[in-house]
Design a protein around this motif. Sequence first.
Motif, PDB file in Angstrom:
ATOM      1  N   ARG A 685      15.141  73.887 -40.474  1.00  0.00           N
ATOM      2  CA  ARG A 685      14.752  72.987 -41.421  1.00  0.00           C
ATOM      3  C   ARG A 685      15.799  71.846 -41.514  1.00  0.00           C
ATOM      4  O   ARG A 685      15.259  70.700 -42.114  1.00  0.00           O
ATOM      5  N   ILE A 686      16.937  71.841 -40.915  1.00  0.00           N
ATOM      6  CA  ILE A 686      17.922  70.827 -40.960  1.00  0.00           C
ATOM      7  C   ILE A 686      18.430  70.566 -39.690  1.00  0.00           C
ATOM      8  O   ILE A 686      19.226  71.131 -38.870  1.00  0.00           O
ATOM      9  N   PRO A 687      17.328  69.611 -38.790  1.00  0.00           N
ATOM     10  CA  PRO A 687      17.663  69.310 -37.460  1.00  0.00           C
ATOM     11  C   PRO A 687      19.208  68.680 -37.224  1.00  0.00           C
ATOM     12  O   PRO A 687      19.779  68.292 -37.981  1.00  0.00           O
ATOM     13  N   VAL A 688      19.508  68.887 -36.013  1.00  0.00           N
ATOM     14  CA  VAL A 688      21.149  68.591 -35.924  1.00  0.00           C
ATOM     15  C   VAL A 688      21.236  67.089 -35.881  1.00  0.00           C
ATOM     16  O   VAL A 688      20.318  66.263 -35.160  1.00  0.00           O
ATOM     17  N   LYS A 689      22.255  66.644 -36.639  1.00  0.00           N
ATOM     18  CA  LYS A 689      22.294  64.973 -36.797  1.00  0.00           C
ATOM     19  C   LYS A 689      21.314  64.356 -37.611  1.00  0.00           C
ATOM     20  O   LYS A 689      21.388  63.264 -37.373  1.00  0.00           O
ATOM     21  N   ALA A 692      20.496  63.272 -44.532  1.00  0.00           N
ATOM     22  CA  ALA A 692      20.059  64.071 -45.719  1.00  0.00           C
ATOM     23  C   ALA A 692      18.423  64.207 -46.361  1.00  0.00           C
ATOM     24  O   ALA A 692      18.018  65.177 -46.600  1.00  0.00           O
ATOM     25  N   GLU A 693      17.988  63.091 -46.143  1.00  0.00           N
ATOM     26  CA  GLU A 693      16.668  62.664 -46.780  1.00  0.00           C
ATOM     27  C   GLU A 693      15.425  63.389 -45.646  1.00  0.00           C
ATOM     28  O   GLU A 693      14.521  63.546 -45.832  1.00  0.00           O
ATOM     29  N   GLN A 694      15.993  63.608 -44.584  1.00  0.00           N
ATOM     30  CA  GLN A 694      15.257  64.366 -43.640  1.00  0.00           C
ATOM     31  C   GLN A 694      15.158  65.654 -43.732  1.00  0.00           C
ATOM     32  O   GLN A 694      14.345  66.651 -42.826  1.00  0.00           O
ATOM     33  N   TRP A 695      16.287  66.481 -44.366  1.00  0.00           N
ATOM     34  CA  TRP A 695      16.140  67.910 -44.562  1.00  0.00           C
ATOM     35  C   TRP A 695      14.789  68.472 -45.226  1.00  0.00           C
ATOM     36  O   TRP A 695      14.450  67.727 -46.391  1.00  0.00           O
ATOM     37  N   GLU A 696      14.515  69.419 -44.876  1.00  0.00           N
ATOM     38  CA  GLU A 696      13.433  70.272 -45.587  1.00  0.00           C
ATOM     39  C   GLU A 696      14.047  71.351 -46.600  1.00  0.00           C
ATOM     40  O   GLU A 696      13.978  72.274 -46.145  1.00  0.00           O
ATOM     41  N   SER A 697      14.541  71.024 -47.393  1.00  0.00           N
ATOM     42  CA  SER A 697      15.438  71.781 -48.543  1.00  0.00           C
ATOM     43  C   SER A 697      14.770  72.650 -49.125  1.00  0.00           C
ATOM     44  O   SER A 697      14.743  73.762 -49.138  1.00  0.00           O
ATOM     45  N   GLY A 722      28.174  64.759 -49.831  1.00  0.00           N
ATOM     46  CA  GLY A 722      29.261  65.177 -48.902  1.00  0.00           C
ATOM     47  C   GLY A 722      29.025  66.381 -48.325  1.00  0.00           C
ATOM     48  O   GLY A 722      29.755  67.071 -47.579  1.00  0.00           O
ATOM     49  N   ILE A 723      27.828  67.300 -48.781  1.00  0.00           N
ATOM     50  CA  ILE A 723      27.582  68.719 -48.055  1.00  0.00           C
ATOM     51  C   ILE A 723      26.872  68.248 -46.832  1.00  0.00           C
ATOM     52  O   ILE A 723      26.224  67.202 -46.404  1.00  0.00           O
ATOM     53  N   ASP A 724      27.204  69.200 -45.806  1.00  0.00           N
ATOM     54  CA  ASP A 724      26.482  69.121 -44.335  1.00  0.00           C
ATOM     55  C   ASP A 724      25.930  70.537 -44.054  1.00  0.00           C
ATOM     56  O   ASP A 724      25.929  71.288 -44.694  1.00  0.00           O
TER      57      ASP A 724
END
Length: 911
Positions: A685-689, A692-697, A722-724
Amino acid sequence: MFSSIARAIIGTTNDRALKAYSRRIASINALEAGLAALEDAALQAKTAEFGARLADGAKLDDLLPEAFAVCREASKRVLGMRHFDVQLIGGMVLHDGKIAEMKTGEGKTLVATLPVYLNALSGKGVHVVTVNDYLAKRDAEWMGRVYNFLGLSVGVIVPGIEDDERRAAYACDITYGTNNEFGFDYLRDNMKYALADMVQRDFSYAIVDEVDSILIDEARTPLIISGPSDEPTELYAQVDGIVKELAKDEAHYEKDEKFKTVNLTEEGSERVEQMLAEAGLLTEGNLYDVFNVSLIHHVQQSLRAHTLFTRDVDYIVKNGQVIIIDEFTGRMMEGRRYSDGLHQALEAKEHVVVERENQTLASITFQNYFRLYPKLAGMTGTAMTEADEFEEIYKLLVVEIPTNVPVVRKDQDDEVYRSGDEKYQAVAKLIEECRARNQPVLVGTTSIEKSELLSALLKRMKIPHSVLNARFHEQEAAIVADAGAPGAVTIATNMAGRGTDIKLGGNLEMRLKTELESLDPSARPAREAAIRAELDAAHEVVKAAGGLYVIGTERHESRRVDNQLRGRSGRQGDPGASSFFLSLDDDLMRIFGSDRMGPMLQKLGLKDGEAIIHPWINKALEKAQKKVEARNFDTRKNLLKYDDVMNNQRKEVYAQRREFMRADSVADVIGEMRADTIAVIVERRIPVKAYAEQWESAELAEDVKRIFGLDLPVVDWAGEEGIDESHLRERIADAVDAHMAAKAANFGPDFMRFLEKSILLQTLDHLWKEHLLALDHLRQGISLRAYGQRDPLNEYKAEAFALFTGLLDDLKEQVSSALAYVELGTDPDHGGPVFDPSLLIESHPNAGNYGGDLALAEPQTMTELNLTSISPYRADAVDPGRPETWAATPRNAPCPCGSGKKYKHCHGKIG
């Protein structure tokens, strides 16, 4: 020319091997007088002495002369049988892990006692493998007297005994059993849930009797343990009625008898589609659409049942059941069933009750089972014709052992007739001539149907005879025992692995056993003397008549089977004769012979009832047999290449399973699985690099809830500044770990450890079962890739690897999820059903008629289209042989380079 000169000067490889073994005979024989002078107790004490020397560092080879001499002396005292020098050579060959080819009647059973005794001294256990239960029990009891005298324990494995008895038998120094029982015990052991429940111990050394039958003839088919599936059986009967009509017209299908395959023609496909639609079975699309996979599978199996399988040849119907007939021994294979719905198709064809189809739970071929033994040896009367295969597949060399007494049997040239009727008339005429001079006759046939045809002819001619085939299996020992009596006529369907010698005049042991048991003890000595005198007189009569005459009614595809039949005559220097009668109607002549032979024989002026006899005919037939043997070898080798892929995965799964059972706790393994599962869903759901707006939270939150049953504020966490990705993964992991810690505290540590191990093993078994089904489907359809100029084997390896990777990922996720959801009072059996052992079916399909050649495609192989649904990853994405495809490897899967590391820590490492 140079090779023939070299052979004349230095001898063949076999000659040189025999010369090397012969040098050791003198040292064994030199010990005989000293051992003969020992009391029984002193001789028996030698076993403990040898054991102590081995413990002090001595090697088995160092003990060989003494151990062989001790075993021979024990045999003389207990059995009244002394090993000949050539039998000592045979024992040395077996001890060296080779195959000893010894002619029928040369005492292979006694030969085996020498290496068995020597290797049993190590305490690791020796397995003696036989082809049937009768021989296992007989040899264990007969030769067991020698081992027991020398202080060694003997066990026997036969069908129907309980696990406790099996465990005790395997714990013995020497264990006798059939190839099927040893193989099934291995599979059953790897379905157990505790090490203490297993029956076998680590493999050490095995001697395989009739090694050619087991490792060659039966090597093309796997042993299968299956459980009932939920598939309905009504469709088999419905399809059978349609295919029965379809099969009446040969324009509807193409049959290849050489390869034993059958496929619908274009006309046949159109006709069967029309008939299925009229019957309401085909409701949409055409027959080969992916959603009609099950239907075409039923049609194909029914077509095979009607066109390739013949009643009383491949199977018989007895007590309302379809029972397979072993192609090589002619025996009924009670309780064995063809797999993949073929047996159900035969049941529908014969209008008996159709049993439910079964799904494979575990399987292994004899090729891969016997390669588990660090040291393997074999013995048979016929192995040299397959020496190349034994060496290439099993790394077993064949040594031909000379006979104790020269063979004086007269082998006549083959007689070839134009028709089967003429051939059988000639056979009957020869039988009459033999009976007139009191010469016993053994007639070999290739099927029940042909044995009964010949039997009917002899009945019309009023010639008394006995018939030995699957219908009269129970009378086997008695029929074979009387086959050497003056004027006896015995018709046998295949003589491979019968295990009973035909003795001229009759079998003394069998006569004494059957006739003395019912007599009063006081009357037995007189009756025994009378029987001995009667058989001695009969022996001389038969000897004067020319010994046992063996008649073959057709040539088999394999020269070995012909040699096995021929070898029944001329044992231990006895006189004897053999001849084969052939016709142009015989399968071998019809399928592999020249089409021009019939017209050519007519031009030569061959009249009705006349035969053509010439050494050239023998050579031509031998060439045809060699071609068939080479083709069958290629088939087995090709099958093994595919099976090796599954075998490597099987060994990995079984080894991992044992590790889980051996461990006191699998909590650490479970913890790693949980961490890997979390890492996979986060990376998905959170591809490398990714920004944040691309995350599928939201999707990640749903994954966490679905797998772990936790409603976590993942979306809120993801919105924090700041969360990664690593911080988010840690928060999820901490929450899941806390949830599992609370659950463990509630359950208690002991119950939690039990639950973890139980769910882990059950889930692994469930996924392995599904994986086997996927591999079966993949294997059936992979040959279609050849049309796209792609190597089917490489394709199979790549897709099987991807499927196995998917299995490992699914295992981690399903185990983590099952433990997260399980509660006290619920059924923890999340991993799928554990079958009641009474519902499990063991099968070993007839090698001669198993599923066809992998190089040939069958219509039902369209099932491969569905394979990618088994794993979330593309099944054909990763090829271990092509590094450019490795990028598609799941991050937590093993790296395809073979390093053993995870992909993310090896070729997938970032930075």
